[in-house]
Structure formats: C-alpha cells, structure tokens
Design an enzyme around this catalytic site. Structure first.
Site, mmCIF file in Angstrom:
data_model
loop_
_atom_site.group_PDB
_atom_site.id
_atom_site.type_symbol
_atom_site.label_atom_id
_atom_site.label_comp_id
_atom_site.label_asym_id
_atom_site.label_seq_id
_atom_site.Cartn_x
_atom_site.Cartn_y
_atom_site.Cartn_z
ATOM 1 N N GLY A 61 0.866 -1.182 0.000
ATOM 2 C CA GLY A 61 0.000 0.000 0.000
ATOM 3 C C GLY A 61 0.890 1.214 0.000
ATOM 4 O O GLY A 61 1.674 1.412 0.924
ATOM 5 N N GLN A 95 7.069 -3.786 0.167
ATOM 6 C CA GLN A 95 7.460 -4.305 1.483
ATOM 7 C C GLN A 95 8.822 -3.721 1.916
ATOM 8 O O GLN A 95 9.149 -2.605 1.541
ATOM 9 C CB GLN A 95 7.494 -5.840 1.480
ATOM 10 C CG GLN A 95 6.116 -6.483 1.431
ATOM 11 C CD GLN A 95 5.506 -6.586 0.042
ATOM 12 O OE1 GLN A 95 6.107 -7.130 -0.853
ATOM 13 N NE2 GLN A 95 4.309 -6.060 -0.127
#
Ligand code: GDP
Ligand code: IMO
Ligand code: MG
Length: 468
Positions: free
Chosen positions: A54, A255
């Site tokens: 995100g 990540q």
C-alpha cells in the site's frame, strides 16, 4: 517536467536505472519517493509482491493510494510495468485502475503486465485466511498476513502449478489447471476446518461451506482474461528495449528488506524476495542494469503484523515517544487499516539491510515526525543473553527475539522541519541525528523527506546522476 537523458548528438546512450527498496519492515515511504524520482525517469517497474503493498502519494494536497499500479503512474507519459515477480490479482488491479481513471489519470494505455505473473484468484485469498484462522485456533501464532493470498500464490508458483497471466489467453489451459488447483486446495481447506472461517463479502460467490466452487471461479477467470488482454506484454523484452533506447528506469520495491523471505525475520516475513537483487529476476533484466540502489528508511521504525521488533516502544500510552510516533506519524496501514507498531531507529538493523541490498544511498523519510521530542535514540547494537554484543541484526526470528537493544541518546529538536527542502535549513540537532545515522550505517544520505507531499523533499545527491 520529464528530463530525458539522451545525448543530443549521435546514438542515444543507455539509460540509468535506480532500484528503490524499503530497508525496514515496509511503509517507509517508497511510493512518495518513487513518484518524486519519476520526474527523471521514463519507466517504472514493479518486480515483486502483490496487493499486500500500500503506497500513498500526496500531490498538491491530493492523496492517492496505490497497491499494484507502479507509483510512476501520476506522471504523464511514463510507462508502468508489472514484472513477472509480482503475484497478480486482476480483480484488484481492475478496481485500482477504475479508481485512477475516475480521477482522470490515464492508466491502461501506459500499463504493461508481464505474461509470466502468477495469478491470485479467490482460492489463494481464502486459503490465506483459513490458514491464519487455523494458526490462531491452534495457538501456534499468526503471521499477521494482509490476507490477500500472497503466500499461497507464491507457493503455487514454486510448486509449478500456478495459473499465469499468459494462460488466460488460452481458455483450455485455464479450465484444467484451475480444476487441479481447486481439488488440491479443497483438500487442504477441509483439514483446516475452513467451514468455520468467516467468508468476506468479496469471496461469498466462490466459497460454499468452506469449499471452493469451480464454476464461479472459472467464470471469474474468463471475465478477467478479457480485461487484461490488451495490457499483456513480454515485459522483460520491453524493459530491456526501453533501456537500450536511453530511457531511465525506476525499479520499485514493495514491502521492506526485513520482510524478505530469505533475509528477513523468518518466519514473520512475506513470501517474496524484497531485496534489491530481485529487481533483476523479478522483471527480466540482468543485474548489470541496476546502477544505483536507494534504500528508503523511516527516521524511526514501524512494523505491521506479528514478529520480533527489538526497538519497539509502548506506542499506545499518551505522552510516550512511541505514542508520539504513532499519532504524529499517522501510523496506520494503507492496505489493512491496522495500527503499525512503532519504535526507535535501529542502525544495527540498517547495517543488515545495507548488506543484503547493496545500498548506494539512503533516503530518510518522516524526519518531521520526530519534531518536538526531547531526546531521540538510535540503536547501535544488541546485547545477547550470553553477554556477547552484536553490531548487526542477526538472522531469524528466534535469534532476533533474544536481542536487547543498546542505545545512543541524542538531543532532539523543538523546531518544525515540516516542508523543509534545503538541508542547511534543518535544525542543527536534526542534522546531527541524520549524520550519526549515516556514520553508523555506513551509507550516505541522498535525500530526506519532510512531509507526505511530493515536493517536500531535500535532495543531497541525485541517484540518476550519481556515478558509483
Ligand atoms: P510505502 O508502503 O513505503 O510506500 O509507504 P506508505 O505509503 O505505506 O506509508 C508511508 C506513509 O507516510 C504515507 O502515509 C505517506 O504519505 C507518509 N509519508 C511519506 N513521507 C513522509 C514524510 O516525510 N513525512 C510524513 N509526515 N509523512 C510521510
Ligand atoms: P508496503 O509495500 C508493511 C507484512 C504483513 C505481514 C507480513 C506477511 O506497503 O511497504 P503477506 O500478506 O505479505 O503474506 O503478510 O508482511 N506486509 C507488509 N507490511 N508494508 C507492506 O507493504 C507489507 N506487505 C506485507 O503485515 O506481517
Ligand atoms: Mg505501505
């Protein structure tokens, strides 16, 4: 403006390529930096992960959240590639593209999707959820996954039973591969007592009493095939050709290095390689094309989900530094809305990250969040139960769990750094903090971010122009 790097006379020289990676446990601000750096690039390539990512961009006060679409999409004329290393939920990509197009961004014309991406369909998502529920019931510790089907999709890939984007162009392959997958999954789901798992609304058409339904999933795959077809590409060939044409490329990591399946806090990790080296394998270029590795690094640490976190603070009690980080930093996940755990900057962790990524430079983000703290602390090593000291994060969750952080304490600063764009305008104590980080980690700071806004960034050296 988009700066082109071709020489004015003769043949164009090959482009310069920058890999952007997270150096901690994700959410370091990669999206903001990729969007900002895209001013100097003509293409942005995602090379691993999926919609567990995100990324938040803030441009002229307007917020955009991205999960699968590369963070270069907000710059007109930039081509965005989804490389073979990404596990792809076409359903989620469709939603994301629809949202961007409704906001006036052209997407499908500029988006190229590798034919080799393994797919995430309802079965991967449901298995992810059922497994986490099973672990919780068994008391064996949840990973705290995003519940997006990432782990099962990578398992299918390495087990050589994945459905890949290119299979969607051949309906007969989809039917048989899907049947094989669903039979296997249903067997596992029975063992996991998946009938007791609450099924989210988006999966209800595909799951009945804990068992996956073949026909609706096949129909869903066909719907997705029609949509994705115009964007399917040989991304490896296209990215290499772009490089030969002299285009600058950004390889966008998702990540963070400590969530890497090999080098992270295993088993509390994601299921892909998050380190810079995977930019090559995950997009189909040779490693010699990766010229500069920029490590995006929060000025403190956060982590979502379970797993060891040596410098974690109490981030729930008002008045504590951890609570300050959590609230001023608005530390809530973009993908799942979960609160992020917060703690002091860990330079010993950064040393591990610098090593496994081969970092050329750092970008320190969210410096402004530390404004107003009396003292700031940097973890420079760990005390071990046997009396030994370590100056770098060890490998593996159990080993990390045993680490007691050793801190250096520095004076904080009361002045605001929000929106500062020149290094020498930062308060002296903020500069001392940054320079101590640089010294302990042994990596130069290329940039500093002082707010979520695209333009609130201090540049010390330009990665696309840096000859190293
Ligand atoms: P990513 O996953 O690495 O792209 O990071 P996320 O977007 O998930 O999380 C970073 C959050 O911090 C987002 O809400 C950003 O808007 C915000 N952010 C990025 N840089 C800064 C900064 O320098 N200061 C502040 N206050 N917020 C920032
Ligand atoms: P971005 O790109 C922070 C974490 C999850 C969980 C673990 C495994 O925004 O930095 P998974 O669903 O991948 O199997 O979950 O990894 N995780 C992230 N944490 N930022 C992310 O992405 C993450 N993607 C996965 O919270 O602990
Ligand atoms: Mg994020």
């Amino acid at each position: 403006m988009n700066t082109n790097t071709n020489t004015s006379a003769g043949a164009p020289r090959s482009g310069r390529n920058v890999v952007v990676v997270g150096t901690q446990w994700g959410d370091e601000g990669k999206g903001k930096l990729v969007d900002w750096l895209t001013e100097s690039a003509q293409g942005v390539v995602r090379f691993h992960g999926g919609h567990n990512a995100g990324h938040t961009l803030v441009i002229n006060g307007v917020k955009t959240a991205l999960h699968l679409v590369p963070s270069g999409i907000m710059r007109e004329g930039v081509t965005c590639y989804i490389g073979n290393g990404v596990v792809l939920s076409i359903a989620k990509l469709m939603e994301e593209v629809a949202g961007l197009e409704a906001a006036g961004v052209t997407v499908r014309e500029r988006l190229r999707v590798s034919e080799a991406c393994p797919l995430i369909l309802p079965q991967q998502v449901f298995l992810d959820l059922a497994r986490e529920a099973f672990r919780e019931r068994a008391g064996s510790g949840k990973i705290g996954t995003t519940g997006r089907g990432i782990g099962p999709a990578y398992e299918d890939k390495v087990a050589r039973r994945a459905l890949r984007v290119q299979d969607l162009l051949h309906p007969e392959r989809v039917a048989s591969r899907l049947r094989e997958q669903i039979e296997l999954y249903n067997h596992t789901l029975q063992y996991l007592h998946a009938g007791d798992v609450s099924v989210p609304a988006e999966l209800q058409a595909f799951v009945h009493r804990g068992q996956l339904q073949y026909e609706p999933i096949l129909a869903e795959a066909k719907r997705q095939a029609d949509w994705i077809k115009p964007m399917v590409a040989d991304v490896s060939a296209e990215v290499n050709a772009a490089h030969r044409r002299g285009e600058n490329l950004l390889f966008e990591g998702a990540q963070g290095a400590l969530l890497d399946v090999d080098h992270g806090t295993y088993p509390y990790v994601t299921s892909s390689n998050c380190v810079a080296g995977n930019a090559a394998a995950g997009s189909g270029v040779g490693p010699s094309l990766l010229h500069y590795v920029l490590g995006i690094t929060k000025a403190y640490c956060t982590r979502v989900g379970s797993g060891p976190f040596p410098t974690e603070l109490d981030w729930e009690t008002p008045g504590t530094p951890g609570y300050h980080m959590s609230t001023v930093g608005a530390e809530k996940g973009v993908t799942t809305g979960r609160a992020r755990r917060c703690g002091w900057f860990d330079a010993a962790l950064l040393k591990r990250s610098a090593q496994i990524n081969g970092l050329t430079g750092l970008c320190i983000t969210k410096l402004d969040v530390l404004d107003g703290l009396d003292k700031v602390q940097i973890c420079v090593g760990y005390q071990q139960p046997n009396g030994q000291q370590l100056d770098m994060l060890p490998m593996g969750a159990n080993e990390i769990q045993a680490c007691e952080p050793i801190y250096e304490v520095l004076d904080g600063w009361s002045e605001s750094t929000v929106g500062v764009t020149q290094y020498d305008k930062l308060p002296i104590n903020a500069r001392k903090y940054l320079e101590r980080i640089e010294q302990v980690c042994g990596v130069p700071i290329a940039a500093v971010s002082t707010s979520p806004d695209r333009d609130h960034t201090i540049l010390r050296h330009q990665p696309f122009q840096c000859q190293v």
